[in-house]
Structure formats: C-alpha cells, structure tokens
Design an enzyme around this catalytic site. Structure first.
Site, mmCIF file in Angstrom:
data_model
loop_
_atom_site.group_PDB
_atom_site.id
_atom_site.type_symbol
_atom_site.label_atom_id
_atom_site.label_comp_id
_atom_site.label_asym_id
_atom_site.label_seq_id
_atom_site.Cartn_x
_atom_site.Cartn_y
_atom_site.Cartn_z
ATOM 1 N N CYS A 56 0.858 -1.201 0.000
ATOM 2 C CA CYS A 56 0.000 0.000 0.000
ATOM 3 C C CYS A 56 0.893 1.249 0.000
ATOM 4 O O CYS A 56 1.646 1.476 0.963
ATOM 5 C CB CYS A 56 -0.909 -0.012 1.222
ATOM 6 N N CYS A 59 1.353 3.679 3.036
ATOM 7 C CA CYS A 59 1.391 3.162 4.409
ATOM 8 C C CYS A 59 2.778 3.100 5.045
ATOM 9 O O CYS A 59 3.706 2.494 4.502
ATOM 10 C CB CYS A 59 0.747 1.785 4.457
ATOM 11 N N CYS A 96 -10.852 0.941 18.795
ATOM 12 C CA CYS A 96 -10.517 0.218 17.569
ATOM 13 C C CYS A 96 -9.074 -0.268 17.598
ATOM 14 O O CYS A 96 -8.152 0.528 17.792
ATOM 15 C CB CYS A 96 -10.744 1.135 16.370
ATOM 16 N N CYS A 128 -13.980 -2.347 17.960
ATOM 17 C CA CYS A 128 -13.772 -2.377 16.514
ATOM 18 C C CYS A 128 -12.380 -2.939 16.254
ATOM 19 O O CYS A 128 -11.490 -2.794 17.082
ATOM 20 C CB CYS A 128 -13.882 -0.946 16.008
ATOM 21 N N CYS A 188 -17.402 -0.743 8.781
ATOM 22 C CA CYS A 188 -16.736 0.559 8.738
ATOM 23 C C CYS A 188 -15.862 0.540 7.496
ATOM 24 O O CYS A 188 -14.887 -0.211 7.430
ATOM 25 C CB CYS A 188 -15.904 0.744 10.000
HETATM 26 N N1 SAM Z 1 -3.625 -3.793 7.702
HETATM 27 C C1 SAM Z 1 -5.004 -3.572 7.753
HETATM 28 C C2 SAM Z 1 -5.594 -3.135 6.425
HETATM 29 O O1 SAM Z 1 -4.870 -2.661 5.578
HETATM 30 O O2 SAM Z 1 -6.806 -3.281 6.268
HETATM 31 C C3 SAM Z 1 -5.450 -2.618 8.833
HETATM 32 C C4 SAM Z 1 -4.666 -1.346 9.122
HETATM 33 S S1 SAM Z 1 -4.543 -0.172 7.779
HETATM 34 C C5 SAM Z 1 -3.281 0.899 8.399
HETATM 35 C C6 SAM Z 1 -6.078 0.734 7.858
HETATM 36 C C7 SAM Z 1 -6.295 1.875 6.931
HETATM 37 O O3 SAM Z 1 -5.553 2.999 7.343
HETATM 38 C C8 SAM Z 1 -5.913 1.724 5.476
HETATM 39 O O4 SAM Z 1 -6.830 1.000 4.735
HETATM 40 C C9 SAM Z 1 -5.871 3.179 5.020
HETATM 41 O O5 SAM Z 1 -7.148 3.554 4.545
HETATM 42 C C10 SAM Z 1 -5.521 3.941 6.297
HETATM 43 N N2 SAM Z 1 -4.183 4.537 6.202
HETATM 44 C C11 SAM Z 1 -3.003 3.889 6.320
HETATM 45 N N3 SAM Z 1 -1.975 4.730 6.158
HETATM 46 C C12 SAM Z 1 -2.501 5.959 5.931
HETATM 47 C C13 SAM Z 1 -1.942 7.234 5.671
HETATM 48 N N4 SAM Z 1 -0.621 7.428 5.593
HETATM 49 N N5 SAM Z 1 -2.777 8.274 5.496
HETATM 50 C C14 SAM Z 1 -4.117 8.090 5.564
HETATM 51 N N6 SAM Z 1 -4.695 6.902 5.801
HETATM 52 C C15 SAM Z 1 -3.906 5.844 5.971
HETATM 53 FE FE1 SF4 Z 2 -1.471 -2.092 3.671
HETATM 54 FE FE2 SF4 Z 2 -0.467 -0.837 5.776
HETATM 55 FE FE3 SF4 Z 2 -2.646 -2.421 6.084
HETATM 56 FE FE4 SF4 Z 2 -0.260 -3.484 5.590
HETATM 57 S S1 SF4 Z 2 -0.827 -2.307 7.409
HETATM 58 S S2 SF4 Z 2 -2.179 -4.005 4.591
HETATM 59 S S3 SF4 Z 2 0.691 -1.988 4.219
HETATM 60 S S4 SF4 Z 2 -2.522 -0.517 4.911
#
Ligand code: SAM
Ligand code: SF4
Ligand code: DTB
Length: 328
Positions: A56, A59, A96, A128, A188
């Site tokens: 991602c 991330c 959450c 959550c 959500c």
């Molecule tokens: N790993 C799991 C997943 O990807 O579903 C759960 C945690 S993930 C960090 C949850 C959400 O956080 C992502 O789907 C994204 O929408 C949001 N997110 C992550 N990094 C971000 C960033 N730098 N800015 C804004 N939203 C972010």
């Molecule tokens: Fe993607 Fe970050 Fe969630 Fe991993 S933790 S699946 S890199 S959004």
C-alpha cells in the site's frame, strides 16, 4: 429513505455543486437524519505495528518502505485493556484495534485478539478491529467474541486502486466486507484522498460505497498523511475544501451513516474541522496517535468540542437510533 442506486452522474452533480450550496444541503440532510450535536469518539490503538507484507503506497507500516516506524509484535492483552480503560475515561465510546497484517491467520495471535475483543466488550465500549482480510469463519468468530464493528477500507476507486496496491485486489476487499456484513458485524468502510487520484476516482469510490446493498454504518474519510520513505511522501497536502466536499457528498449519499473525519486532523485548524462537522462529519478518531502518526490530544479535542458545542456520542447509540427509526 436511503438510496442504493446512485448513478455516477448524480454523484458528480452533487460533488460539483458550489461549495457553500453543497455544505448547506449536506448540513440539512445531517439535521434531518442525525443529532448534529453528537460526535462519535473512537480511539485507535495499533496492537501490532509495522513489518507488513503489503505494498500500500501510502502506508508507513509496509515492510518494503524505509520509514521511521518501529516494528512491534502483537501486544499483551492486559496492556491493551489498560489503553482501552484510559480511552473510556477520556470519553471515548468506541475502541478500535489495528494490526499491520495482510490478513488474519488462524493462529495463536488471532486467539489473543479474540480475547482482547472480549475484554474491551466487557468494559461496555463498542469494540472495533482492523486486521486486514478475513474469511467468513473468522468474521463469525469475531462476532461471537463481541466485536461490534470491523474497519476495512476501499481506499480509492476500482480504477485507481492498482496504482496504489498491487498485492491484493479490490474484489478481495469487497469479499472481506461481505463476510463482515454477513456475520452481523457493523461495517466501517471508507477511503483516502490525496493519493494522486482524480475527482472522478473520488466519485467512483463514493459510488461503490453508496451502492452497496447496505451502506456501511461508518465511512471514514482519510486525508493522506504523507510519510517519509513511502512512494507518496512528496504528494501535495490535501486541500481542506476537497475534504469538505468529500464529507458533504458522503453525507448526502449515505444520510444515516457515521461519516468519520479520520486521518489528517493534526494538520487542520479547529475552524477547518468545524467546516467538516458542518458538512456532516459526526465521528473522529481520538487519542495522541492514530496508528503510527500524530493526532490531536484528548485535551485539544475536548476544547474543540466545548467551542463548537459538540459532545461525545454514547456507546451503542447509533444502533439504538436506527432501531427507533425502523420501529417508527
Ligand atoms: N492492515 C489492515 C488493512 O490494511 O486493512 C489494517 C490497518 S490499515 C493501516 C487501515 C487503513 O488505514 C488503510 O486502509 C488506510 O485507509 C488507512 N491509512 C493507512 N496509512 C494511511 C496514511 N498514511 N494516510 C491516511 N490513511 C492511511
Ligand atoms: Fe497495507 Fe499498511 Fe494495512 Fe499493511 S498495514 S495491509 S501496508 S494498509
Ligand atoms: C481508517 O480509515 N483510518 C485509520 C483507521 N481506519 C484504522 C487509520 C489511519 C492511519 C493513518 C496512518 C497511521 O497513523 O499509521
């Protein structure tokens, strides 16, 4: 009363209204369907941080990018419950827990998360989780443990998705959301703006959400938090008016959902956030940190609520309001 057959053209016309007209319409919808003085306060805790296998592009927790995030294995139950109690004492009604996992695996870590869910549920908070992809069976087990809601975002439009994530598909995301819905867990699901997407991509993402058989009970709208070391680190900062436009359009399309002003608040002034509440946002993430990045403190948010005449929503009141409406 709510519609699931929105067309791209209709959404485009709403999204492109003159800004103040759009905000006025969204605020009117918000007043008709919700108590506008109430804001749901949801506290996030990263229970497993970093080292994620996914790519991602936004991330900080993806193992392949060199960010400042420190990897942390799954936390102990007691420590998590202490955080939950602190959040509850600060007025938070939803807790959450996030894990940097691609998907849930059927192992001891999952058993521990189930115990965390039971523990937080016993404290009277809405619990959550956001743990990545899950199967139908895993969703049922989470529901049995008392999970109230599951966060799994679409992030962007089906068309732009591959520019942002290649290690899993949009379809897989929709399957996870389907499993959550089927297990009776509150959904959500939202996305991020500022990824380099076009206005059309934003509209297509909102269309995907607003044409699900049932709207997600909560819709987080995140502004990209730009993280050094990720491919999107040099993206321009999200314009506040784009955020307001997204929130207002989401509010009009999904009048009963909780629209959450999510990531990006620490770069917004109180006046800017006030505009988002006016446009129909009625939920925030609280606590010093989101998962790994800064967020306004409980104290700053408390002061903002005082100034704006807002108060935290009680636990489970969204579900209660829904029941009242359906009986009536
Ligand atoms: N790993 C799991 C997943 O990807 O579903 C759960 C945690 S993930 C960090 C949850 C959400 O956080 C992502 O789907 C994204 O929408 C949001 N997110 C992550 N990094 C971000 C960033 N730098 N800015 C804004 N939203 C972010
Ligand atoms: Fe993607 Fe970050 Fe969630 Fe991993 S933790 S699946 S890199 S959004
Ligand atoms: C969501 O839509 N936003 C939250 C939550 N769901 C899990 C996460 C935002 C993360 C922002 C980057 C970070 O703090 O790591």
């Amino acid at each position: 009363m709510t519609r699931n057959d929105w067309t791209t053209q209709e959404i485009l016309e709403i999204y492109n209204l003159p800004l103040l007209e759009l905000v006025y319409r969204a605020a009117s919808v918000h007043r008709t369907f919700n108590n506008t003085a109430e804001v749901q306060v949801c506290t996030l805790l990263s229970v497993k941080t970093g080292g994620c296998s996914e790519d991602c592009a936004y991330c900080p927790q993806a193992a392949r990018y060199h960010t400042d995030v420190k990897v942390h294995a799954l936390m102990q139950i007691q420590e998590v419950l202490e955080y939950a109690q602190k959040a509850k004492d600060a007025g938070s009604t939803r807790f959450c827990m996030g894990a940097a996992w691609r998907e849930i695996r059927d192992n001891r870590d999952f058993e521990r998360v189930l115990d965390m869910v039971k523990g937080v549920n016993a404290m009277g908070m809405e619990v959550c989780c956001t743990l990545g992809m899950l199967s139908a069976n895993q969703a049922e087990r989470l529901a049995e443990a008392g999970l109230y809601a599951y966060n799994h975002n679409l992030d962007t439009s089906p068309e732009y998705y591959e520019e942002i994530i290649t290690t899993r598909t949009y379809e897989e995301r929709l399957h996870t959301i389907g499993h959550v819905r089927k297990a009776g867990i509150s959904v959500c699901c939202g996305g991020i703006i500022g990824l380099g997407e076009t206005h059309e991509d934003r509209i297509e993402m909102l269309k995907t959400l607003a044409t699900l058989a049932e709207h997600p009970e909560s819709v987080p709208i995140n502004a990209l938090v730009r993280i050094k070391g990720t491919p999107l680190e040099n993206n321009p900062k999200v314009d506040i008016w784009d955020m307001v436009r997204m929130i207002a359009t989401a509010r009009i399309l999904m009048p009963r959902s909780m629209v959450r002003l999510s990531a990006g608040r620490s770069e917004m002034s109180v006046s800017e956030q006030a505009f988002c509440f006016m446009a129909g946002a009625n939920s925030i993430f609280a606590g010093e940190k989101l998962l790994t990045t800064p967020n306004p403190s409980f104290e700053e948010d408390h002061q903002m609520f005082e100034v704006l005449g807002l108060h935290p929503m009680e636990a489970f009141s969204a579900a209660k309001n829904k029941e009242v409406v359906s009986i009536a």
